[in-house]
Design an enzyme around this catalytic site. Sequence first.
Site, mmCIF file in Angstrom:
data_model
loop_
_atom_site.group_PDB
_atom_site.id
_atom_site.type_symbol
_atom_site.label_atom_id
_atom_site.label_comp_id
_atom_site.label_asym_id
_atom_site.label_seq_id
_atom_site.Cartn_x
_atom_site.Cartn_y
_atom_site.Cartn_z
ATOM 1 C CD GLU A 1 149.465 50.144 56.580
ATOM 2 O OE1 GLU A 1 149.386 49.757 55.390
ATOM 3 O OE2 GLU A 1 149.449 49.356 57.550
ATOM 4 N NE ARG B 1 152.261 37.026 54.821
ATOM 5 C CZ ARG B 1 152.425 36.435 53.650
ATOM 6 N NH1 ARG B 1 153.521 35.744 53.408
ATOM 7 N NH2 ARG B 1 151.499 36.515 52.734
#
Length: 340
Positions: free
Chosen positions: A115, A192
């Site tokens: 990204e 995470r």
Amino acid sequence: MQPPLFLQPVFKERIWGGTALRERFGYDIPSDHTGECWAISGHPNGESIVREGPYQGMSLGTLWNRHRELFGHFPGESFPLLTKILDASEDLSVQVHPDDAYAHDHENGERGKTECWYILDCQPGAELIFGHYAQTREELEQKIHRGEWSSLLRKVPIRPGDFFYVPSGTIHALCAGTLVLETQQSSDTTYRLYDYDRRDGKGNRRELHINQALDVIQVPHHSHQMEQKATRLPSVHIVHLVKSPYFSVFKWSIQGEAAFPSPHPFMLASVIAGNGELLCETGSFPFRKGDHLIFPAKMGSFQIHGQSEWILSCPEQKTTAEMVAPQSYSRSPVDGPATS
């Protein structure tokens, strides 16, 4: 010829979200904890819908499957990119994304997630987490298991207009008071690593994915310095922000009238400031800040009138073999998908 495809965004509530998407863009958000605007998305977890025109009401995924000519017959089973606006009212979790090969093997064929971020706005003194200081994988694991986050995580000061390329394997997190436009591979897989011991609305800590994260984190961290190329014309300033294996991203700053050639194979476009009018062979289309659209392959050349700023992207082609090429990981594979 085909008209531009204006899209209706999808909004996601997040524990770290706020109200900036309403205050800055006038969106009708679902709550005061809205963190994500999936602005241009063909992902099944949040598909954009065509707002008007001959394909009104059709999802982007359906359009991709039924009318590939609009996208220059670009290959692939699903729409390749995803554009988001993120409102980090609070800190996001410290996280990392897998590459294509790891996601293909461990996330039911999902894409990996590379990204990039364009900082739309941030509070004075704002920063983000981008990378780490561990020099070996052993040091990385020790610091993670001991919770030595302050000496592990690399923090970077930011200001509006900054741009960051975040390839898969990069530890990262947006911090409180940051508004960004994100261009990414169409994937919803996040591992995470640390979530500040926060609890959700039900009093539960959110799931962490330590083993998967350790599988994919790049060690040592490498900051990817992307050469940006600028073109300045009388009425438009174009900056090529990044060219990666998955996408190219541009910023347009337009003052007055600017002409552009037919997009190829197609382009994703987000208006981040201003308003005006887009003129092409199929008609005249007003636009304003917060609009998101696709310039299809068959739109032809076009003009943009008015004062406005845009972030645009187009996909780069990778072969299936490149996407799923085997990689080396230092740990044993971990079963089970993990998304956020």
